[in-house]
Design an enzyme around this catalytic site. Sequence first.
Site, PDB file in Angstrom:
ATOM      1  N   CYS A 208       0.468   3.516   3.081  1.00  0.00           N
ATOM      2  CA  CYS A 208       1.038   2.911   4.179  1.00  0.00           C
ATOM      3  C   CYS A 208       2.338   3.181   4.148  1.00  0.00           C
ATOM      4  O   CYS A 208       3.211   3.413   5.375  1.00  0.00           O
ATOM      5  CB  CYS A 208       0.692   1.326   4.260  1.00  0.00           C
TER       6      CYS A 208
ATOM      7  N   CYS B 189       0.873  -1.279  -0.099  1.00  0.00           N
ATOM      8  CA  CYS B 189      -0.038   0.067   0.124  1.00  0.00           C
ATOM      9  C   CYS B 189       0.827   1.290   0.104  1.00  0.00           C
ATOM     10  O   CYS B 189       1.670   1.491   0.846  1.00  0.00           O
ATOM     11  CB  CYS B 189      -0.992   0.119   1.013  1.00  0.00           C
TER      12      CYS B 189
ATOM     13  N   CYS C  50      -3.841  24.193   3.693  1.00  0.00           N
ATOM     14  CA  CYS C  50      -3.469  24.916   4.810  1.00  0.00           C
ATOM     15  C   CYS C  50      -2.329  24.446   5.465  1.00  0.00           C
ATOM     16  O   CYS C  50      -1.242  25.499   5.756  1.00  0.00           O
ATOM     17  CB  CYS C  50      -4.465  24.884   6.095  1.00  0.00           C
TER      18      CYS C  50
ATOM     19  N   CYS D  50      -6.449  20.341   7.086  1.00  0.00           N
ATOM     20  CA  CYS D  50      -6.506  20.674   5.540  1.00  0.00           C
ATOM     21  C   CYS D  50      -5.003  20.616   4.918  1.00  0.00           C
ATOM     22  O   CYS D  50      -4.295  21.250   5.417  1.00  0.00           O
ATOM     23  CB  CYS D  50      -6.932  21.844   5.482  1.00  0.00           C
TER      24      CYS D  50
END
Length: 377
Positions: free
Chosen positions: A51, A48, A172, A169
């Site tokens: 991961c 993954c 952000c 976010c």
Amino acid sequence: MKLSLSLLFAGILAGVSASNVVELTPDNFDSEIGKGKPGLVEFFAPWCGHCKNLAPIYEQLGDAFAHAKGKVVVAKVDADGVGKSLGQKYGVTGYPTLKWFDEKGNIEPYEGGRDLDALASFITAKSGVKSSIKPPPPPEALILDVHNFDDIALDETKDVLVTFTAPWCGHCKNLKPIYEQVAIDFKPESNCVVANIDADAQPNKEIAGRYGVSSYPTIKFFPRGGKEVEAYEGPRSEQAFVDFLNERCGTQRAVGGGLNDEAGRIAELDTLAQKFLAAAGDARDYIYKEALTLSESLGETAKHYIRVMEKVVNDQESYIEKESKRLASILSKRTMSPAKLDEIKMKANVLSAFVAKKLEEAQEKVESVIGRATAEL
């Protein structure tokens, strides 16, 4: 001797490969989890990509709570390998999946950010155990909330730029270091404020709704005098923010801090400085007197022009070059207070107005000054 070296080498390798993240399998899961110790468990798959991105952060998380192994567990399960049955048991359908198990084995899905600070804060909030992560430095941007927002953002004597952000976010987070530097750049400007509010925090959501914030980050400018709030839609670079605030606030700040090259300059006196540099004798004296009269209505900065002219009038032609080098050296070292550096920068800027960039043009202007002076005599 060979045996000793082998043991030493093996010990070094063991130290390098040691991990503070507990690897769980069906054989040890029940003995580690829900037996009086709470813990965060990552269910992962070796193939993954997400991961793999999380892996180094998760190792750091294990290190951050290594001092409290008897109180809280940071663990992982290969849910697509040896721990596949555990993944099935706990309803894991995607990777990575993180779950919090309290000391009794009760389960809560973790749905927060996957950065180190967010993960560590979650564990601390759930277990009461503090991590060994050093707290970040205090923010440079002024932090607003439901208690102080109106007093600051709506202060009619100040211009205020506000970022409405959320902790989770990604955009952000990318903006934060840029915005923090902008806050540093404008720190000396008490009436031009760079601020931030966590618009996703429950107590602050009313404020976000009031200003139509529906995505993050949203950036708005609150001008002094109670004028209409303006949405900032420009680039999110330090240069763009600095240019925007200089225009709106009437300031002259530079990227990286300090004042820009225009600070302290006065157009009328810049013209006289060029004329003065190209003139000599009575013409130069006439220009000096004209500048002296003009400076009386132009404020403190105008006096710098007069001082330079007085130095040059007193046969110190080399003053401009020497003083420019001296001031440039002071500015490069940046060892003085911001206020003092601003003062030095303005003096340096004024000196640059006396550099003969267009000497031929200035000479033509001097001839007209001489003609006017002769007529007055």
